[in-house]
Design a protein around this motif. Structure first.
Motif, short mmCIF file in Angstrom:
data_model
loop_
_atom_site.label_atom_id
_atom_site.label_comp_id
_atom_site.label_asym_id
_atom_site.label_seq_id
_atom_site.Cartn_x
_atom_site.Cartn_y
_atom_site.Cartn_z
N ARG A 129 0.83 -1.25 0.00
CA ARG A 129 0.00 0.21 0.15
C ARG A 129 1.04 1.26 -0.02
N HIS A 130 0.62 2.19 -0.61
CA HIS A 130 1.29 3.37 -0.96
C HIS A 130 0.46 4.55 -1.08
N TRP A 131 0.96 5.78 -0.74
CA TRP A 131 0.36 7.04 -0.99
C TRP A 131 1.32 7.98 -1.76
N SER A 167 2.11 11.57 -3.30
CA SER A 167 1.73 12.96 -2.95
C SER A 167 1.44 13.63 -4.65
N LYS A 196 -3.15 13.37 -1.79
CA LYS A 196 -2.47 11.98 -2.08
C LYS A 196 -3.49 11.22 -2.85
N ALA A 209 -4.09 7.09 -3.30
CA ALA A 209 -4.20 5.83 -2.49
C ALA A 209 -3.73 4.79 -3.71
N ARG A 254 -7.86 10.93 -7.61
CA ARG A 254 -8.24 12.09 -6.78
C ARG A 254 -9.81 12.31 -6.66
N GLU A 311 -10.18 6.09 -1.32
CA GLU A 311 -9.20 6.61 -0.38
C GLU A 311 -8.49 7.89 -0.66
N SER A 312 -8.27 8.28 -1.78
CA SER A 312 -7.48 9.41 -2.22
C SER A 312 -8.34 10.56 -1.79
N SER A 313 -7.45 11.75 -1.74
CA SER A 313 -8.01 13.04 -1.27
C SER A 313 -8.48 13.71 -2.47
#
Length: 165
Positions: free
Chosen positions: A5-7, A9, A14, A16, A65, A69-71
């Protein structure tokens, strides 16, 4: 199987990302691009996360985005924003020691549209697979209902400019 699992920027937000790998080694990778109103956790992408590694492929599933789960806000989604998201994912995967060259793109609906446009701009060395993807976005309107109902003005202004149709 290995699951990472990664984020990532991107522009103060962020993304996901989940990477499914068959195991140690270097693997060809498929990047899954979901459509409007969907996410990386849609059932078909979870199934691919189980099945592709057993066939010797890595799968990278991520949320654009404003999705999952992404912002970000779904209402702020645009095609150009989704192209930037996909490029950020591809840039993230390039140096990954377990991903071989020749990343393929798989997209459903608008995700397929984005995958095709991304590959046309910068080929990844792999193939492009689409499910139910539009060839054009001409004629898509705010009153179409469904998944476009939550999209904001930026999406339709971009369509009106005609740069990505």
């Amino acid at each position: 199987m290995i699951e990472e699992r990664h984020w990532i920027s991107l522009e103060g937000q962020k993304l996901a990302l989940v990477l499914h790998l068959p195991g140690p080694g270097r693997w060809p990778c498929v990047v899954a691009c979901h459509g409007l109103g969907a996410s990386k956790d849609s059932e078909k992408y979870l199934l691919l996360g189980r099945e592709l590694p057993s066939a010797g492929f890595a799968l990278c599933r991520f949320d654009f985005r404003g999705c999952g789960e992404s912002s970000g806000e779904y209402a702020n989604s645009t095609v150009s924003g989704r192209l930037a998201d996909l490029q950020a994912v591809l840039d993230f995967l390039k140096p990954h020691e377990m991903i071989s060259s020749g990343v393929s793109l798989l997209g459903s609906s608008l995700g397929g549209f984005v995958a095709l446009h991304s590959a046309a701009r910068e080929p990844t060395g792999g193939c492009v697979i689409t499910w139910n993807s539009p060839a054009t976005l001409r004629g898509l309107t705010r009153d179409a209902g469904g998944d476009v109902a939550g999209l904001g003005p930026a999406f339709f202004e971009e369509l009106d400019r005609g740069t990505l149709v």
